[in-house]
Design an enzyme around this catalytic site. Structure first.
Site, PDB file in Angstrom:
ATOM      1  N   LYS A 178     130.721  89.572 -70.203  1.00 46.90           N
ATOM      2  CA  LYS A 178     132.125  89.135 -70.325  1.00 46.90           C
ATOM      3  C   LYS A 178     132.233  88.119 -71.453  1.00 46.90           C
ATOM      4  O   LYS A 178     131.461  87.158 -71.516  1.00 46.90           O
ATOM      5  CB  LYS A 178     132.582  88.502 -69.007  1.00 46.90           C
ATOM      6  CG  LYS A 178     134.019  87.993 -69.041  1.00 46.90           C
ATOM      7  CD  LYS A 178     134.483  87.563 -67.656  1.00 46.90           C
ATOM      8  CE  LYS A 178     134.219  86.113 -67.328  1.00 46.90           C
ATOM      9  NZ  LYS A 178     135.001  85.132 -68.067  1.00 46.90           N
ATOM     10  N   ASP A 230     137.822  89.022 -71.656  1.00 49.68           N
ATOM     11  CA  ASP A 230     138.580  88.254 -70.659  1.00 49.68           C
ATOM     12  C   ASP A 230     139.503  87.264 -71.371  1.00 49.68           C
ATOM     13  O   ASP A 230     139.242  86.068 -71.395  1.00 49.68           O
ATOM     14  CB  ASP A 230     137.565  87.529 -69.752  1.00 49.68           C
ATOM     15  CG  ASP A 230     138.215  86.672 -68.685  1.00 49.68           C
ATOM     16  OD1 ASP A 230     139.400  86.904 -68.356  1.00 49.68           O
ATOM     17  OD2 ASP A 230     137.541  85.750 -68.177  1.00 49.68           O
ATOM     18  N   LYS A 267     142.966  87.342 -70.812  1.00 51.81           N
ATOM     19  CA  LYS A 267     144.116  87.091 -69.912  1.00 51.81           C
ATOM     20  C   LYS A 267     145.427  87.022 -70.693  1.00 51.81           C
ATOM     21  O   LYS A 267     146.130  86.013 -70.679  1.00 51.81           O
ATOM     22  CB  LYS A 267     143.913  85.796 -69.116  1.00 51.81           C
ATOM     23  CG  LYS A 267     142.666  85.779 -68.242  1.00 51.81           C
ATOM     24  CD  LYS A 267     142.598  84.494 -67.412  1.00 51.81           C
ATOM     25  CE  LYS A 267     141.360  84.409 -66.553  1.00 51.81           C
ATOM     26  NZ  LYS A 267     140.108  84.119 -67.274  1.00 51.81           N
ATOM     27  N   ASP A 312     152.342  87.532 -72.375  1.00 52.99           N
ATOM     28  CA  ASP A 312     153.320  87.355 -73.450  1.00 52.99           C
ATOM     29  C   ASP A 312     154.432  88.377 -73.228  1.00 52.99           C
ATOM     30  O   ASP A 312     154.434  89.073 -72.204  1.00 52.99           O
ATOM     31  CB  ASP A 312     152.614  87.562 -74.810  1.00 52.99           C
ATOM     32  CG  ASP A 312     153.248  86.721 -75.915  1.00 52.99           C
ATOM     33  OD1 ASP A 312     154.488  86.771 -76.045  1.00 52.99           O
ATOM     34  OD2 ASP A 312     152.503  86.040 -76.648  1.00 52.99           O
ATOM     35  N   THR A 356     142.473  80.916 -59.547  1.00 48.89           N
ATOM     36  CA  THR A 356     141.891  80.305 -58.341  1.00 48.89           C
ATOM     37  C   THR A 356     141.909  78.779 -58.415  1.00 48.89           C
ATOM     38  O   THR A 356     141.697  78.114 -57.418  1.00 48.89           O
ATOM     39  CB  THR A 356     140.443  80.796 -58.133  1.00 48.89           C
ATOM     40  OG1 THR A 356     139.771  80.758 -59.375  1.00 48.89           O
ATOM     41  CG2 THR A 356     140.398  82.186 -57.559  1.00 48.89           C
ATOM     42  N   ARG A 412     127.006  80.938 -64.585  1.00 45.23           N
ATOM     43  CA  ARG A 412     125.915  79.948 -64.614  1.00 45.23           C
ATOM     44  C   ARG A 412     124.667  80.293 -63.812  1.00 45.23           C
ATOM     45  O   ARG A 412     123.568  79.955 -64.266  1.00 45.23           O
ATOM     46  CB  ARG A 412     126.476  78.573 -64.216  1.00 45.23           C
ATOM     47  CG  ARG A 412     127.355  77.994 -65.312  1.00 45.23           C
ATOM     48  CD  ARG A 412     128.270  76.930 -64.822  1.00 45.23           C
ATOM     49  NE  ARG A 412     129.296  77.478 -63.928  1.00 45.23           N
ATOM     50  CZ  ARG A 412     130.246  76.770 -63.353  1.00 45.23           C
ATOM     51  NH1 ARG A 412     130.321  75.463 -63.566  1.00 45.23           N
ATOM     52  NH2 ARG A 412     131.139  77.347 -62.569  1.00 45.23           N
TER      53      ARG A 412
HETATM   54  O1  C5P Z   1     129.548  80.170 -63.967  1.00 44.66           O
HETATM   55  P1  C5P Z   1     130.392  80.953 -62.993  1.00 44.66           P
HETATM   56  O2  C5P Z   1     129.623  82.024 -62.250  1.00 44.66           O
HETATM   57  O3  C5P Z   1     131.180  80.060 -62.076  1.00 44.66           O
HETATM   58  O4  C5P Z   1     131.420  81.713 -63.949  1.00 44.66           O
HETATM   59  C1  C5P Z   1     132.461  82.492 -63.451  1.00 44.66           C
HETATM   60  C2  C5P Z   1     133.219  83.117 -64.573  1.00 44.66           C
HETATM   61  O5  C5P Z   1     134.356  83.770 -64.015  1.00 44.66           O
HETATM   62  C3  C5P Z   1     133.748  82.165 -65.634  1.00 44.66           C
HETATM   63  O6  C5P Z   1     133.750  82.846 -66.896  1.00 44.66           O
HETATM   64  C4  C5P Z   1     135.155  81.881 -65.178  1.00 44.66           C
HETATM   65  O7  C5P Z   1     136.020  81.567 -66.237  1.00 44.66           O
HETATM   66  C5  C5P Z   1     135.548  83.221 -64.565  1.00 44.66           C
HETATM   67  N1  C5P Z   1     136.604  83.150 -63.576  1.00 44.66           N
HETATM   68  C6  C5P Z   1     136.514  82.405 -62.410  1.00 44.66           C
HETATM   69  N2  C5P Z   1     137.548  82.384 -61.513  1.00 44.66           N
HETATM   70  C7  C5P Z   1     138.646  83.093 -61.748  1.00 44.66           C
HETATM   71  C8  C5P Z   1     138.760  83.862 -62.894  1.00 44.66           C
HETATM   72  C9  C5P Z   1     137.696  83.863 -63.791  1.00 44.66           C
HETATM   73  O8  C5P Z   1     135.498  81.762 -62.184  1.00 44.66           O
HETATM   74  N3  C5P Z   1     139.610  83.092 -60.861  1.00 44.66           N
END
Ligand code: C5P
Length: 254
Positions: A51, A78, A80, A83, A137, A228
């Site tokens: 992503k 991603d 998002k 517009d 979220t 992460r």
């Molecule tokens: O590091 P981690 O596993 O928390 O990363 C989650 C990824 O999913 C990040 O790129 C974050 O921006 C994305 N994301 C999220 N919650 C959302 C939408 C996208 O954590 N509601």
């Protein structure tokens, strides 16, 4: 660029047919193309997709997406989009022409925006999956009320997911905790893409509504966005392999 040396990519002989449609989407949340490519080179496109989000794309642009595709990865762009219908549709078309596997828009852009975007990707030769973000979220009920959205975050997520489905989109991003109720409501085949996934024993960080990879898939997620736990791991390919193994072990009895 050498710290992942020694990690072995999966070879043809170790390919599990179950992973031909990889469930894990690795969030390349890095500030530079070099860092993203460094990790990507250690990963195997048979085991995961990747992503590219706003920071990385703003810094590294379409050239990075093309490099990742040359490595063999399906790319979820991603960005998002949110517009007016024409602008959003043209952005989705540009993403399709870049050859991405998945692209997303905000459902709060409304039905006409989503329908116009879907019509635009429908006309492309390499149509990406077009999915919607419902409610971020990060927003709690008070913040939703402040921007004029009464009701619980869950009720808003459900309403917007139904709107995205009726606008012909292919799925939504949702937390693992919303998967069950969405699965009961929306049609089979509507993709649920879930961040907030944490393997057992891994640091939770700032994610709140989390689930393990096997639980998320068992509940009905189609794809897991994992950042992460993989990107910050000492041995990212090993963590990815562990997640894939737990998914297949958890799903096998179904
Ligand atoms: O590091 P981690 O596993 O928390 O990363 C989650 C990824 O999913 C990040 O790129 C974050 O921006 C994305 N994301 C999220 N919650 C959302 C939408 C996208 O954590 N509601």
């Amino acid at each position: 660029m050498g710290e992942y040396h020694g990690y072995q990519k999966m070879t043809e002989s170790t390919i599990n047919p179950e992973t031909v449609d990889p469930k894990v989407i690795v969030a390349l949340d890095f500030p530079s193309a070099d860092a993203a490519l460094h990790l990507a080179q250690a990963l195997d496109p048979v085991q995961c997709r990747v992503k590219v989000g706003k920071e990385l794309f703003t810094r590294a642009g379409p050239a990075l997406v093309e490099q990742l595709q040359q490595f063999g990865f399906d790319v979820f762009l991603d960005l998002k989009y949110h517009d007016i219908p024409n602008t959003t549709a043209q952005a989705c078309r540009a993403a399709a022409e870049l050859g991405v596997w998945m692209v997303n828009v905000h459902a709060l852009g409304g039905r006409r925006m989503m329908e116009t975007a879907r019509e635009a990707v429908d006309k492309t030769t390499q149509r990406p999956l077009l999915i919607a973000v419902t409610i971020l979220t990060s927003l709690d009920a008070n913040e939703l009320h402040e921007v004029g959205l009464p009701g619980s975050p869950e009720a808003n997520v459900l309403r917007l997911a139904c709107l995205a489905e009726s606008a012909g989109l292919d799925g939504v991003v949702c937390s693992p905790w919303e998967v069950s109720v969405l699965r009961e409501t929306i049609t089979e085949g509507f993709r649920l893409v879930t961040p907030g996934v944490r393997p057992t024993g891994v640091e939770v960080g700032d994610q709140k509504r989390i689930a393990t990879p096997e639980d998320a898939i068992r509940l009905g997620s189609d794809y897991l966005v994992v950042g992460r736990p993989i990107t910050q791991a000492e041995n990212p390919p090993a963590v990815l392999a562990g997640i894939n193994a737990s998914i297949h072990a958890g799903v096998a009895p179904r």
